[in-house]
Design a protein around this motif. Structure first.
Motif, PDB file in Angstrom:
ATOM      1  N   ARG A  98       0.832  -1.205   0.000  1.00  0.00           N
ATOM      2  CA  ARG A  98       0.000   0.000   0.000  1.00  0.00           C
ATOM      3  C   ARG A  98       0.868   1.258   0.000  1.00  0.00           C
ATOM      4  NH1 ARG A  98      -2.764   3.657   3.455  1.00  0.00           N
ATOM      5  NH2 ARG A  98      -4.945   3.975   2.817  1.00  0.00           N
ATOM      6  N   ALA A  99       1.910   1.264   0.844  1.00  0.00           N
ATOM      7  CA  ALA A  99       2.780   2.435   0.933  1.00  0.00           C
ATOM      8  C   ALA A  99       3.499   2.693  -0.386  1.00  0.00           C
ATOM      9  CB  ALA A  99       3.797   2.236   2.057  1.00  0.00           C
ATOM     10  N   ARG A 100       4.009   1.633  -0.992  1.00  0.00           N
ATOM     11  CA  ARG A 100       4.689   1.770  -2.280  1.00  0.00           C
ATOM     12  C   ARG A 100       3.750   2.373  -3.319  1.00  0.00           C
ATOM     13  NH1 ARG A 100       9.032  -1.196  -3.942  1.00  0.00           N
ATOM     14  NH2 ARG A 100      10.238  -2.276  -2.351  1.00  0.00           N
ATOM     15  N   THR A 101       2.537   1.852  -3.380  1.00  0.00           N
ATOM     16  CA  THR A 101       1.580   2.292  -4.386  1.00  0.00           C
ATOM     17  C   THR A 101       1.195   3.752  -4.188  1.00  0.00           C
ATOM     18  OG1 THR A 101       0.712   0.028  -4.476  1.00  0.00           O
ATOM     19  CG2 THR A 101      -0.625   1.750  -5.482  1.00  0.00           C
ATOM     20  N   LEU A 102       1.021   4.153  -2.941  1.00  0.00           N
ATOM     21  CA  LEU A 102       0.642   5.533  -2.665  1.00  0.00           C
ATOM     22  C   LEU A 102       1.785   6.501  -2.972  1.00  0.00           C
ATOM     23  CD1 LEU A 102      -1.415   5.123   0.626  1.00  0.00           C
ATOM     24  CD2 LEU A 102      -2.269   5.689  -1.662  1.00  0.00           C
ATOM     25  N   VAL A 103       3.021   6.089  -2.730  1.00  0.00           N
ATOM     26  CA  VAL A 103       4.154   6.945  -3.084  1.00  0.00           C
ATOM     27  C   VAL A 103       4.196   7.165  -4.585  1.00  0.00           C
ATOM     28  CG1 VAL A 103       6.675   7.050  -3.217  1.00  0.00           C
ATOM     29  CG2 VAL A 103       5.584   6.408  -1.082  1.00  0.00           C
ATOM     30  N   LEU A 104       3.976   6.118  -5.339  1.00  0.00           N
ATOM     31  CA  LEU A 104       3.976   6.229  -6.802  1.00  0.00           C
ATOM     32  C   LEU A 104       2.873   7.161  -7.277  1.00  0.00           C
ATOM     33  CD1 LEU A 104       4.550   2.479  -7.712  1.00  0.00           C
ATOM     34  CD2 LEU A 104       6.157   4.347  -8.037  1.00  0.00           C
ATOM     35  N   GLY A 105       1.669   6.965  -6.735  1.00  0.00           N
ATOM     36  CA  GLY A 105       0.566   7.826  -7.124  1.00  0.00           C
ATOM     37  C   GLY A 105       0.792   9.268  -6.727  1.00  0.00           C
ATOM     38  N   GLY A 106       1.325   9.477  -5.533  1.00  0.00           N
ATOM     39  CA  GLY A 106       1.602  10.836  -5.082  1.00  0.00           C
ATOM     40  C   GLY A 106       2.669  11.515  -5.918  1.00  0.00           C
ATOM     41  N   SER A 130      14.715  -0.122 -19.730  1.00  0.00           N
ATOM     42  CA  SER A 130      14.620  -1.276 -18.839  1.00  0.00           C
ATOM     43  C   SER A 130      14.857  -0.912 -17.378  1.00  0.00           C
ATOM     44  CB  SER A 130      15.597  -2.363 -19.278  1.00  0.00           C
ATOM     45  OG  SER A 130      16.924  -1.879 -19.337  1.00  0.00           O
ATOM     46  N   PHE A 131      15.423   0.268 -17.108  1.00  0.00           N
ATOM     47  CA  PHE A 131      15.619   0.661 -15.710  1.00  0.00           C
ATOM     48  C   PHE A 131      14.285   0.757 -14.971  1.00  0.00           C
ATOM     49  CE2 PHE A 131      15.275   4.748 -17.967  1.00  0.00           C
ATOM     50  CZ  PHE A 131      14.359   5.428 -17.188  1.00  0.00           C
ATOM     51  N   LYS A 132      13.180   0.894 -15.713  1.00  0.00           N
ATOM     52  CA  LYS A 132      11.867   0.997 -15.074  1.00  0.00           C
ATOM     53  C   LYS A 132      11.373  -0.357 -14.563  1.00  0.00           C
ATOM     54  CE  LYS A 132       9.594   2.934 -18.498  1.00  0.00           C
ATOM     55  NZ  LYS A 132       8.478   3.599 -19.199  1.00  0.00           N
ATOM     56  N   ARG A 133      11.992  -1.448 -15.014  1.00  0.00           N
ATOM     57  CA  ARG A 133      11.491  -2.778 -14.651  1.00  0.00           C
ATOM     58  C   ARG A 133      11.627  -3.076 -13.162  1.00  0.00           C
ATOM     59  NH1 ARG A 133      14.568  -5.968 -19.509  1.00  0.00           N
ATOM     60  NH2 ARG A 133      13.424  -5.021 -21.263  1.00  0.00           N
ATOM     61  N   VAL A 134      12.577  -2.436 -12.515  1.00  0.00           N
ATOM     62  CA  VAL A 134      12.820  -2.737 -11.108  1.00  0.00           C
ATOM     63  C   VAL A 134      11.576  -2.497 -10.279  1.00  0.00           C
ATOM     64  CG1 VAL A 134      13.713  -0.409 -10.620  1.00  0.00           C
ATOM     65  CG2 VAL A 134      14.366  -2.336  -9.158  1.00  0.00           C
ATOM     66  N   LEU A 135      10.791  -1.510 -10.647  1.00  0.00           N
ATOM     67  CA  LEU A 135       9.581  -1.206  -9.892  1.00  0.00           C
ATOM     68  C   LEU A 135       8.587  -2.365  -9.980  1.00  0.00           C
ATOM     69  CD1 LEU A 135       8.056   0.794  -8.193  1.00  0.00           C
ATOM     70  CD2 LEU A 135       7.242   1.887 -10.268  1.00  0.00           C
ATOM     71  N   GLY A 136       8.391  -2.896 -11.182  1.00  0.00           N
ATOM     72  CA  GLY A 136       7.497  -4.029 -11.346  1.00  0.00           C
ATOM     73  C   GLY A 136       8.004  -5.264 -10.635  1.00  0.00           C
ATOM     74  N   HIS A 169      -1.545   2.489 -12.792  1.00  0.00           N
ATOM     75  CA  HIS A 169      -1.091   3.375 -13.859  1.00  0.00           C
ATOM     76  C   HIS A 169      -2.281   3.986 -14.607  1.00  0.00           C
ATOM     77  CE1 HIS A 169       3.243   3.330 -13.921  1.00  0.00           C
ATOM     78  NE2 HIS A 169       3.252   2.027 -13.727  1.00  0.00           N
ATOM     79  N   GLY A 170      -3.335   3.202 -14.798  1.00  0.00           N
ATOM     80  CA  GLY A 170      -4.519   3.740 -15.448  1.00  0.00           C
ATOM     81  C   GLY A 170      -5.137   4.864 -14.639  1.00  0.00           C
ATOM     82  N   ALA A 171      -5.249   4.647 -13.342  1.00  0.00           N
ATOM     83  CA  ALA A 171      -5.830   5.667 -12.474  1.00  0.00           C
ATOM     84  C   ALA A 171      -4.960   6.917 -12.444  1.00  0.00           C
ATOM     85  CB  ALA A 171      -5.993   5.110 -11.055  1.00  0.00           C
ATOM     86  N   VAL A 172      -3.663   6.719 -12.350  1.00  0.00           N
ATOM     87  CA  VAL A 172      -2.746   7.853 -12.290  1.00  0.00           C
ATOM     88  C   VAL A 172      -2.747   8.617 -13.612  1.00  0.00           C
ATOM     89  CG1 VAL A 172      -0.313   8.481 -12.185  1.00  0.00           C
ATOM     90  CG2 VAL A 172      -1.256   6.885 -10.515  1.00  0.00           C
ATOM     91  N   SER A 173      -2.696   7.885 -14.718  1.00  0.00           N
ATOM     92  CA  SER A 173      -2.688   8.532 -16.030  1.00  0.00           C
ATOM     93  C   SER A 173      -3.960   9.348 -16.253  1.00  0.00           C
ATOM     94  CB  SER A 173      -2.539   7.481 -17.139  1.00  0.00           C
ATOM     95  OG  SER A 173      -2.540   8.086 -18.411  1.00  0.00           O
ATOM     96  N   MET A 174      -5.104   8.797 -15.848  1.00  0.00           N
ATOM     97  CA  MET A 174      -6.360   9.533 -16.005  1.00  0.00           C
ATOM     98  C   MET A 174      -6.387  10.763 -15.114  1.00  0.00           C
ATOM     99  SD  MET A 174      -9.277   6.562 -16.396  1.00  0.00           S
ATOM    100  CE  MET A 174     -10.569   7.806 -16.620  1.00  0.00           C
ATOM    101  N   ARG A 175      -5.836  10.661 -13.908  1.00  0.00           N
ATOM    102  CA  ARG A 175      -5.789  11.822 -13.030  1.00  0.00           C
ATOM    103  C   ARG A 175      -4.918  12.920 -13.627  1.00  0.00           C
ATOM    104  NH1 ARG A 175      -6.982  10.901  -7.301  1.00  0.00           N
ATOM    105  NH2 ARG A 175      -7.981   8.869  -7.100  1.00  0.00           N
ATOM    106  N   VAL A 176      -3.817  12.509 -14.261  1.00  0.00           N
ATOM    107  CA  VAL A 176      -2.916  13.479 -14.883  1.00  0.00           C
ATOM    108  C   VAL A 176      -3.560  14.117 -16.113  1.00  0.00           C
ATOM    109  CG1 VAL A 176      -0.747  13.704 -16.182  1.00  0.00           C
ATOM    110  CG2 VAL A 176      -0.794  12.426 -14.027  1.00  0.00           C
ATOM    111  N   ASN A 177      -4.231  13.299 -16.932  1.00  0.00           N
ATOM    112  CA  ASN A 177      -4.771  13.799 -18.193  1.00  0.00           C
ATOM    113  C   ASN A 177      -6.189  14.345 -18.096  1.00  0.00           C
ATOM    114  OD1 ASN A 177      -2.590  13.130 -20.216  1.00  0.00           O
ATOM    115  ND2 ASN A 177      -2.890  11.085 -19.359  1.00  0.00           N
ATOM    116  N   GLU A 178      -6.926  13.932 -17.048  1.00  0.00           N
ATOM    117  CA  GLU A 178      -8.289  14.433 -16.847  1.00  0.00           C
ATOM    118  C   GLU A 178      -8.454  14.878 -15.387  1.00  0.00           C
ATOM    119  OE1 GLU A 178     -11.455  12.115 -18.925  1.00  0.00           O
ATOM    120  OE2 GLU A 178      -9.851  10.638 -19.181  1.00  0.00           O
ATOM    121  N   PRO A 179      -7.718  15.893 -14.984  1.00  0.00           N
ATOM    122  CA  PRO A 179      -7.715  16.293 -13.570  1.00  0.00           C
ATOM    123  C   PRO A 179      -9.038  16.848 -13.068  1.00  0.00           C
ATOM    124  CG  PRO A 179      -6.569  17.917 -14.918  1.00  0.00           C
ATOM    125  CD  PRO A 179      -6.848  16.753 -15.817  1.00  0.00           C
TER     126      PRO A 179
END
Length: 207
Positions: A98-106, A130-136, A169-179
């Motif tokens: 939960r903490a990881r996910t909220l940090v990413l969203g924030g 590929s440096f982004k893979r570490v998060l997944g 990512h879908g939720a975050v992307s929509m928040r960014v693009n449709e605030p």
């Protein structure tokens, strides 16, 4: 008579070149966050922002893609530091997930421009990101620990992790693009994802 080239070499030995490269990358990160478009960035604009000659930037970066890649890599590393700090304070794998996910969203909410360049720019098709893979990979590891410790339903950790990351990512992307949409608090969405997608019980979340 003083030798100008010797002075330049002395400055480089004291780390001048490394400090300038760091300043260029830091400036590029800030400008990318403002522009939200890697194609809108230019090495000359970065040089003007710092107050140096454009040739000084070209000494460190071959082209715009090279600089943008370095900026994204640095921004991602800083994000991962924040994720790691939040994870270290968690009491169990569910709290960590939960903490990881909220940090990413924030982070995405605070840096929408960087988020768009990091995940939605054309550089993703032209460069090895590929440096982004570490998060997944880290997310999958935490999901697996939730399952192994009986804190989430028995399931395929890789599939659950991918579903969770896709939803976030879908939720975050929509928040960014449709605030302007009537978004609920991100915490509420994340908790629903953890219950519905990961199989965490509401009672476990409430602990």
């Amino acid at each position: 008579m003083n030798d100008p080239s010797a002075s330049a070499r002395d400055r480089n030995r004291r780390g001048h070149g490394a400090r300038l490269r760091e300043e260029i990358v830091t400036t590029a990160i800030r400008m990318l966050d403002e522009l939200a478009d890697d194609q809108a960035l230019s090495l000359r604009a970065v040089a003007r922002e710092i107050g140096i000659a454009a040739t000084s930037v070209y000494l460190h970066f071959a082209d715009r893609d090279d600089l943008v890649f370095a900026a994204l890599q640095q921004a991602h590393a800083e994000l991962m530091d924040s994720v790691r700090e939040a994870a270290d304070q968690a009491a169990d794998p569910v709290a960590e997930l939960r903490a990881r996910t909220l940090v990413l969203g924030g982070w995405a909410w605070q840096h929408p421009g960087l988020y768009k360049v990091l995940h939605e720019s054309t550089l993703n098709q032209r460069a090895d990101m590929s440096f982004k893979r570490v998060l997944g990979e880290q997310t999958t590891d935490v999901v697996r620990r939730c399952i192994d410790q009986g804190l989430a339903r028995e399931d395929d950790a890789d599939e659950v992790s991918l579903d969770l990351r896709s939803a976030v990512h879908g939720a975050v992307s929509m928040r960014v693009n449709e605030p302007d949409l009537p978004w609920p608090p991100l915490e509420e969405q994340v908790d629903r994802y953890l219950v519905k997608l990961v199989g965490v019980t509401p009672a476990t979340l409430a602990r």
